[in-house]
Write an enzyme that holds these catalytic residues in place. Sequence first.
Site, mmCIF file in Angstrom:
data_model
loop_
_atom_site.group_PDB
_atom_site.id
_atom_site.type_symbol
_atom_site.label_atom_id
_atom_site.label_comp_id
_atom_site.label_asym_id
_atom_site.label_seq_id
_atom_site.Cartn_x
_atom_site.Cartn_y
_atom_site.Cartn_z
ATOM 1 N N ARG A 1 0.914 -1.268 0.067
ATOM 2 C CA ARG A 1 -0.122 0.130 0.045
ATOM 3 C C ARG A 1 0.879 1.499 -0.035
ATOM 4 N NH1 ARG A 1 2.408 1.739 3.583
ATOM 5 N NH2 ARG A 1 0.769 3.426 3.838
ATOM 6 N N GLY A 2 0.148 2.327 -0.011
ATOM 7 C CA GLY A 2 1.058 3.641 -0.129
ATOM 8 C C GLY A 2 1.125 3.885 -1.882
ATOM 9 N N ALA A 3 0.878 5.084 -2.125
ATOM 10 C CA ALA A 3 0.658 5.498 -3.542
ATOM 11 C C ALA A 3 1.791 5.057 -4.420
ATOM 12 C CB ALA A 3 0.520 7.099 -3.562
ATOM 13 N N GLN B 1 -1.956 2.303 9.985
ATOM 14 C CA GLN B 1 -0.785 2.417 9.179
ATOM 15 C C GLN B 1 0.336 3.156 9.907
ATOM 16 O OE1 GLN B 1 -3.630 3.004 7.815
ATOM 17 N NE2 GLN B 1 -3.601 2.604 5.703
ATOM 18 N N ASN C 1 -5.296 12.430 0.796
ATOM 19 C CA ASN C 1 -4.414 11.669 1.716
ATOM 20 C C ASN C 1 -5.449 10.732 2.741
ATOM 21 O OD1 ASN C 1 -1.687 10.687 2.171
ATOM 22 N ND2 ASN C 1 -2.147 11.644 4.148
ATOM 23 N N LYS C 2 -4.657 9.943 3.364
ATOM 24 C CA LYS C 2 -5.445 9.160 4.429
ATOM 25 C C LYS C 2 -6.442 9.755 5.225
ATOM 26 C CE LYS C 2 -5.190 5.534 4.597
ATOM 27 N NZ LYS C 2 -5.986 4.670 3.800
ATOM 28 N N ASP D 1 -1.898 10.870 -1.723
ATOM 29 C CA ASP D 1 -2.246 10.000 -2.815
ATOM 30 C C ASP D 1 -2.442 10.443 -4.217
ATOM 31 O OD1 ASP D 1 -2.738 8.545 -0.092
ATOM 32 O OD2 ASP D 1 -2.388 6.829 -1.510
ATOM 33 N N ARG E 1 -7.567 -0.336 -6.586
ATOM 34 C CA ARG E 1 -7.885 0.838 -5.555
ATOM 35 C C ARG E 1 -7.805 2.073 -6.354
ATOM 36 N NH1 ARG E 1 -4.138 1.062 -0.315
ATOM 37 N NH2 ARG E 1 -6.073 2.225 0.323
HETATM 38 O O1 MRU Z 1 -4.239 3.187 2.446
HETATM 39 P P1 MRU Z 1 -2.971 3.410 2.119
HETATM 40 O O2 MRU Z 1 -2.305 2.714 3.299
HETATM 41 O O3 MRU Z 1 -2.441 3.005 0.891
HETATM 42 O O4 MRU Z 1 -2.708 4.807 2.272
HETATM 43 C C1 MRU Z 1 -1.381 5.706 2.094
HETATM 44 C C2 MRU Z 1 -1.481 6.921 2.519
HETATM 45 O O5 MRU Z 1 -2.402 7.655 2.551
HETATM 46 C C3 MRU Z 1 -0.080 7.773 2.222
HETATM 47 O O6 MRU Z 1 0.110 8.614 3.176
HETATM 48 C C4 MRU Z 1 0.230 7.949 0.786
HETATM 49 O O7 MRU Z 1 0.071 6.928 0.026
HETATM 50 C C5 MRU Z 1 1.401 8.915 0.754
HETATM 51 S S1 MRU Z 1 2.713 7.285 0.716
HETATM 52 C C6 MRU Z 1 4.200 8.077 0.059
#
Ligand code: MRU
Length: 366
Positions: free
Chosen positions: A53-55, A201, A252-253, A242, A90
């Site tokens: 996970r993470g963009a 996370q 973002n999250k 993201d 996603r």
């Molecule tokens: O749902 P996730 O864990 O994929 O969400 C990730 C985030 O919101 C991060 O802050 C975002 O991807 C930036 S990562 C470099």
Amino acid sequence: MKVDGIPRRSIQLAADGETVEIVDQTLLPHRFETRRLATLEDAATAIRDMRVRGAPLIGATAAYGLCFAVRDDPSLASIENACAALRATRPTAVNLGWALDDMKARMLALDETGRARAAFARAAEICDEDVAINAAIGENGLGLLRSAADRRTGPVNVLTHCNAGWLATVDGGTALAPVYGAHDSGIDVHVWVDETRPRNQGAGLTAWELAAHGVPHTVIVDNAGGHLMREGRVDLCITGTDRTCANGDVCNKIGTYLKALAASDNGVPFYVALPGPTIDWTAESGAELPIEERGGDEVSTATGETETGEVRTVRLTPAASPVFNPAFDVTPARLVTALITERGIAEASEEGLLSLYPERRRAAAG
Ligand code: MRU
């Protein structure tokens, strides 16, 4: 990033040259295990189930998913089918679509015999580019922490939300890259880590990787940030994103927006770190962005380790109570002090972004 002294990336090509190893992030912080991805379905499932996970890491994993499909069948129909399957995993992180569009365009410029080799080469390049971008973000953001350190005695307190570190990228992280840079260059830095319900996370991943690197940190509940800011115990916030819109809005999250509001009310600088591929130049503002809604079980349950070392999931809410689980929110550009990118730091605005990516100004004009 080193794990037990061994350098590794969140995704890396296996010795056979045609499969990849990922860190299974659903098992952290309780167990560190890697998994092998060998097929399109493996890659799509790993993204959907958030083993990765993470963009930026989602984008890199999707690139390899397309490689596996092209290796098995290089036809146009196979490429289109793979892109559709991966894109559906996603919806919010724009890197996923960016990586697929980039890979697909390169594949279609070749005849079928050359596609698999070119796909693996490009996926490796996307990974290397991510690592280089994050290193540059780290250097560009370091000055902000250095200035904060010069203005105070004691540690610089940084608040971050979710995980935008090594685990969210191929290596190095975005929001955490300046933190690692500061720590490694001897700046006394301490991180307030939002736990980041519902999937934790922050508590599970950010805390794990900061501990592995030896960075002082403290996990807080998501609701504590405003209180700490009011007490003057946060010098700056840095989060990832993201999807960044052309006007500087960032997605973002879930919960990032509330932190930005609290930061604004308390005069705490709120920075967002991002790699170029996270900018969606087609999105004029955050109002246009798709917000992922995830299953209610993430809210109604929690998973943790028992005293006997067993990892168990328990219910938190009455079985009859409905829950709602939007995974991301939009922070408007006006609440963002500045954007930290691989090309430098800019105001969160269309002008600010175009000053760093002037080729986009020309693209829009042409
Ligand atoms: O749902 P996730 O864990 O994929 O969400 C990730 C985030 O919101 C991060 O802050 C975002 O991807 C930036 S990562 C470099």
